[in-house]
Enzyme design. Structure first.
Site, PDB file in Angstrom:
ATOM      1  NE  ARG A 116      -3.497   1.934   2.756  1.00 31.36           N
ATOM      2  CZ  ARG A 116      -3.156   3.378   3.406  1.00 31.36           C
ATOM      3  NH1 ARG A 116      -2.749   2.672   4.507  1.00 31.36           N
ATOM      4  NH2 ARG A 116      -3.906   4.608   3.361  1.00 31.36           N
TER       5      ARG A 116
ATOM      6  CE1 TYR B 164       0.360   2.466  13.712  1.00 33.39           C
ATOM      7  CE2 TYR B 164      -1.289   3.824  12.832  1.00 33.39           C
ATOM      8  CZ  TYR B 164      -0.557   3.444  13.158  1.00 33.39           C
ATOM      9  OH  TYR B 164       0.312   2.819  11.399  1.00 33.39           O
TER      10      TYR B 164
ATOM     11  CD  GLU C  23      -1.474   4.415   7.991  1.00 39.88           C
ATOM     12  OE1 GLU C  23      -1.393   4.508   9.511  1.00 39.88           O
ATOM     13  OE2 GLU C  23      -1.396   5.508   7.580  1.00 39.88           O
TER      14      GLU C  23
END
Ligand code: IFM
Length: 477
Positions: free
Chosen positions: A84, A303, A374
């Site tokens: 990506r 995250y 991510e």
């Protein structure tokens, strides 16, 4: 030399499931003044004294522009299903809405071809924050409606150029940062500090998303290509008795985007929470229908969990109180549970938050496949010598990734519709306002020599991709 550190596990990601790693143009490319590239707001911002740590800029970054072939080989050596990356809008359209820079298009075309030749699926993000400076100057950037129309044209150009080969498209990456950090707290480019400007940006990013999706659908030709957006949807946990604070942040940070994009409406409470800031008159008739385009999948970045509590007595003049960049941050503060282990960014490590987030998203949008676009961690890395050769034994990062890959697997077992997991990041890179201090890469970059050194986590990732089974660490210091 790394192999005695890793051992096989038992949790397998069954196809269809994409395993990969991610980067973004401004964070790795460098070559800021080459190949006909125009200026971006991050060039201007990072060159403004005091805006980034140590005055760091993306002028050179990981110099990926000049290391394309070697980086493609590196990607192939990690056995990734997919890679990506983002397109630098000013590299392909230097003014954002004027002439097309063929040299820029050729660079991305070589990247896409290079990936496909190595059996790696290209996943493209159109907007990972590096807006052409000219659009900021002429239209107020994302404050201006014209920028949404410029984005539509840009999406059309990219769809026509790469749409025969790219597997997955995303319009934006984390528009939350674009709007609230870029125009609210001013911590990110273009550095504007205005709650009203931030909410204008929110709407014009939503509008651009809808226009962009439609433009991609008109131009892409690869039959199995999928169109998406990547949002950092926060998993929010309120302290007992502070549920109202969680609702407020959820409306402003999450539903301000998922509402228009996935439901075709802003949540009613958002207008209440932001009444003191704007009357939202910049939303024009028909806009919400435009924002609401069918998507093939939803990308999410994870995250940490956001823990919040209400705080009626905070100073409303401080726009980024408690780390939140929201218009109503005067009523909400983030808290950091002391019991948690933390990454080098100070972010709490809670893999269970990812499981919870993925399950909640499937419950809310059962028809929409999800990909974790991510997930990763910055830690202080040390280069050591093993058998006379340099090595980075990043056990902390590898453990973080094992924990979160396992959390993703657990969510799937419990019914979440998850079809991919991408590590942030392939390479150490320019971490925005924090410059080159935090290192998120599974591959170390020596910024003096631009040498790449795969860390233990890269070997772990290569093994994961090769076996589709989550490897474990044999030992942990
Ligand atoms: O580096 C960033 C990336 O650009 C967007 N998501 C979060 C990462 C770590 O801060």
């Amino acid at each position: 030399m790394y192999h005695d550190q890793i051992t096989s596990g038992s949790l397998t990601f069954r196809e269809p499931f994409l395993l990969g790693a991610a980067t973004a143009a401004y964070q790795i490319e460098g070559a800021a003044h080459e190949g006909g590239r125009g200026a971006s707001i991050w060039d201007t911002f990072s060159h403004t004294p005091g805006k980034t740590a140590d005055g760091a800029t993306g002028d050179v970054a990981a110099d990926h522009y000049h290391h394309l072939e070697a980086d493609l080989d590196l990607i192939a050596s990690l056995n990734l299903d997919a890679y990506r990356f983002s397109i630098s809008w000013p590299r392909v359209m230097p003014l954002g809405d004027g002439d097309i820079n063929q040299e820029g298009l050729d660079f991305y075309s070589r990247l896409v071809d290079g990936l496909l030749a190595r059996g790696v699926e290209p996943v493209v993000t159109l907007n990972h924050w590096d807006l052409p400076q000219s659009l900021e100057d002429r239209h107020g950037g994302w404050r201006g409606r014209q920028t949404s129309y410029a984005f539509e044209r840009y999406a059309e150009v990219m769809g026509a150029a790469l749409g025969d080969r790219v597997a997955i498209w995303a319009t934006h990456n984390e528009p939350w940062n674009n709007s609230y950090s870029g125009y609210g707290s001013g911590a990110f480019a273009p550095g504007v500090r205005s709650h009203e400007a931030a909410l204008r940006a929110v709407h014009h990013l939503n509008l651009a998303h809808g226009l962009g999706v439609a433009a991609l659908r008109r131009t892409i030709t690869r039959p199995d290509a999928r169109v998406s957006v990547v949002l950092n949807i926060f998993r929010i946990e309120a302290e007992p008795g502070h549920e109202e604070a969680a609702r407020r942040v959820d409306a402003i940070a999450n539903r301000a985007f998922t509402g228009p994009m996935l439901r075709g409406a802003y949540p009613a409470e958002l207008f209440d929470y932001t009444r003191h800031v704007t009357d939202w008159s910049f939303v024009q008739p028909g806009d919400l229908e435009t924002c609401h385009q069918p998507l093939d999948l939803l990308g999410v970045n994870y995250y940490e969990v956001m823990h919040v509590r209400g705080a009626a007595d905070l100073d409303p003049e401080n726009l980024s109180l408690g780390g939140t960049d929201f218009p109503s941050s005067e009523y909400v503060e983030t808290v950091q549970p002391e019991s948690l282990e933390r990454t080098g960014m100070g972010w709490g490590i809670e893999p269970q938050g990812l499981t919870n987030l993925l399950l909640a998203l499937t419950e809310e949008y059962p028809e929409l496949p999800i990909m974790v676009m991510e997930n990763g961690a910055a830690f202080h890395d040390q280069v050591t010598q093993i058998d006379g050769r340099p090595a980075v034994l990043d056990h902390h990062r590898t453990s973080y990734l094992i924990g979160h890959a396992t959390a993703t697997h657990r969510a799937i077992e419990q019914g979440a519709n998850v079809q991919g997991y991408f590590v942030w990041s392939l390479l150490d890179n320019f971490e925005w306002a924090l410059g080159y201090g935090p290192r998120f890469g599974v591959v170390r970059v020596d910024y003096e020599t631009q040498e790449r050194l795969p860390k233990l986590s890269a070997h772990w990732l290569a093994e994961l991709c090769a076996t589709r089974t989550i490897p474990h660490l044999r030992e942990h210091p």
